[in-house]
Design a protein around this motif. Structure first.
Motif, PDB file in Angstrom:
ATOM      1  N   MET A   1       0.614  -1.236   0.025  1.00 44.74           N
ATOM      2  CA  MET A   1       0.046  -0.058  -0.062  1.00 44.74           C
ATOM      3  C   MET A   1       0.951   1.031   0.019  1.00 44.74           C
ATOM      4  N   ASN A   2       0.673   2.049  -0.944  1.00 45.76           N
ATOM      5  CA  ASN A   2       1.555   3.268  -0.964  1.00 45.76           C
ATOM      6  C   ASN A   2       0.642   4.400  -0.638  1.00 45.76           C
ATOM      7  N   TRP A   3       0.588   4.601   0.728  1.00 43.14           N
ATOM      8  CA  TRP A   3      -0.173   5.815   1.285  1.00 43.14           C
ATOM      9  C   TRP A   3       0.335   7.323   0.726  1.00 43.14           C
ATOM     10  N   ARG A  42      -6.270  -4.093   7.927  1.00 45.75           N
ATOM     11  CA  ARG A  42      -6.902  -4.986   6.987  1.00 45.75           C
ATOM     12  C   ARG A  42      -6.837  -4.341   5.638  1.00 45.75           C
ATOM     13  N   LEU A  43      -6.621  -3.204   5.344  1.00 44.17           N
ATOM     14  CA  LEU A  43      -6.675  -2.483   4.072  1.00 44.17           C
ATOM     15  C   LEU A  43      -5.266  -2.816   3.628  1.00 44.17           C
ATOM     16  N   GLU A  44      -4.185  -2.778   4.404  1.00 45.84           N
ATOM     17  CA  GLU A  44      -2.811  -2.873   4.126  1.00 45.84           C
ATOM     18  C   GLU A  44      -2.655  -4.422   3.516  1.00 45.84           C
ATOM     19  N   ARG A  45      -3.502  -5.164   4.004  1.00 46.74           N
ATOM     20  CA  ARG A  45      -3.232  -6.758   3.836  1.00 46.74           C
ATOM     21  C   ARG A  45      -4.025  -6.971   2.469  1.00 46.74           C
ATOM     22  N   ASN A  46      -4.632  -6.288   1.738  1.00 50.51           N
ATOM     23  CA  ASN A  46      -5.303  -6.413   0.692  1.00 50.51           C
ATOM     24  C   ASN A  46      -4.738  -5.592  -0.574  1.00 50.51           C
ATOM     25  N   GLU A  47      -5.000  -5.986  -1.779  1.00 49.81           N
ATOM     26  CA  GLU A  47      -4.187  -5.513  -2.610  1.00 49.81           C
ATOM     27  C   GLU A  47      -5.211  -4.050  -3.295  1.00 49.81           C
ATOM     28  N   SER A 100     -13.577  -2.216   3.814  1.00 42.98           N
ATOM     29  CA  SER A 100     -13.142  -3.127   3.128  1.00 42.98           C
ATOM     30  C   SER A 100     -12.504  -2.748   1.897  1.00 42.98           C
ATOM     31  N   MET A 101     -11.478  -3.187   1.484  1.00 42.99           N
ATOM     32  CA  MET A 101     -10.802  -3.049   0.067  1.00 42.99           C
ATOM     33  C   MET A 101     -11.767  -3.349  -1.007  1.00 42.99           C
ATOM     34  N   ASP A 102     -12.367  -4.549  -1.024  1.00 43.73           N
ATOM     35  CA  ASP A 102     -13.436  -4.900  -1.926  1.00 43.73           C
ATOM     36  C   ASP A 102     -14.723  -3.836  -2.218  1.00 43.73           C
ATOM     37  N   ASP A 103     -15.003  -3.404  -1.059  1.00 44.22           N
ATOM     38  CA  ASP A 103     -16.122  -2.529  -1.145  1.00 44.22           C
ATOM     39  C   ASP A 103     -15.611  -1.181  -1.925  1.00 44.22           C
ATOM     40  N   ILE A 104     -14.433  -0.734  -1.449  1.00 48.85           N
ATOM     41  CA  ILE A 104     -13.662   0.372  -2.188  1.00 48.85           C
ATOM     42  C   ILE A 104     -13.505   0.131  -3.633  1.00 48.85           C
ATOM     43  N   ALA A 105     -12.999  -0.975  -4.228  1.00 47.10           N
ATOM     44  CA  ALA A 105     -12.819  -1.191  -5.558  1.00 47.10           C
ATOM     45  C   ALA A 105     -14.408  -1.147  -6.248  1.00 47.10           C
ATOM     46  N   GLU A 106     -15.313  -1.888  -5.454  1.00 48.10           N
ATOM     47  CA  GLU A 106     -16.497  -2.090  -6.151  1.00 48.10           C
ATOM     48  C   GLU A 106     -17.192  -0.550  -6.279  1.00 48.10           C
ATOM     49  N   GLN A 107     -17.117   0.184  -5.219  1.00 46.54           N
ATOM     50  CA  GLN A 107     -17.772   1.778  -5.368  1.00 46.54           C
ATOM     51  C   GLN A 107     -16.958   2.466  -6.350  1.00 46.54           C
TER      52      GLN A 107
END
Length: 110
Positions: A1-3, A42-47, A100-107
């Motif tokens: 994750m590149n913050w 949790r965010l940082e553990r996901n792509e 969740s990262m999945d929700d971010i990607a979906e939205q």
């Protein structure tokens, strides 16, 4: 994750402008809150989705920016909190265990 660290209120205008090109995510994090630390981990553990910029705000150090975010994007302040900015507006926000990262990607439409 590149913050990308959010440390100056002037960055909010840049986020609004850039959100017309690629979605922008702001993660409001309280360094004093264990729930916030869990959400960040949790965010940082996901792509993260490609073509999305991720901003990190330490709201303990920059409460003024957190307040400006709430005002500029018409969202109620929470911590932790994710905001998704597209075309200059907040189109999605979530807090606590709902982040969740999945929700971010979906939205983001990716």
């Amino acid at each position: 994750m590149n913050w990308i660290e959010l440390t100056d209120p002037s960055q909010l205008q840049q986020i609004k402008e850039r959100s017309g090109v690629v979605p922008q995510v702001i993660f409001k994090h309280s360094t004093r809150c264990s729930i916030s630390s869990v959400a960040k981990s949790r965010l940082e553990r996901n792509e993260p989705p490609a073509n999305v910029d991720f901003y990190y705000l330490d709201l303990i150090r920059h409460r003024d920016i957190s307040n400006k975010i709430a005002e500029d994007f018409a969202v109620y302040h929470e911590s932790p909190q994710i905001l998704l900015i597209k075309n200059g507006e907040c189109v999605y926000d979530e807090s606590h265990s709902g982040i969740s990262m999945d929700d971010i990607a979906e939205q983001a439409g990716l």
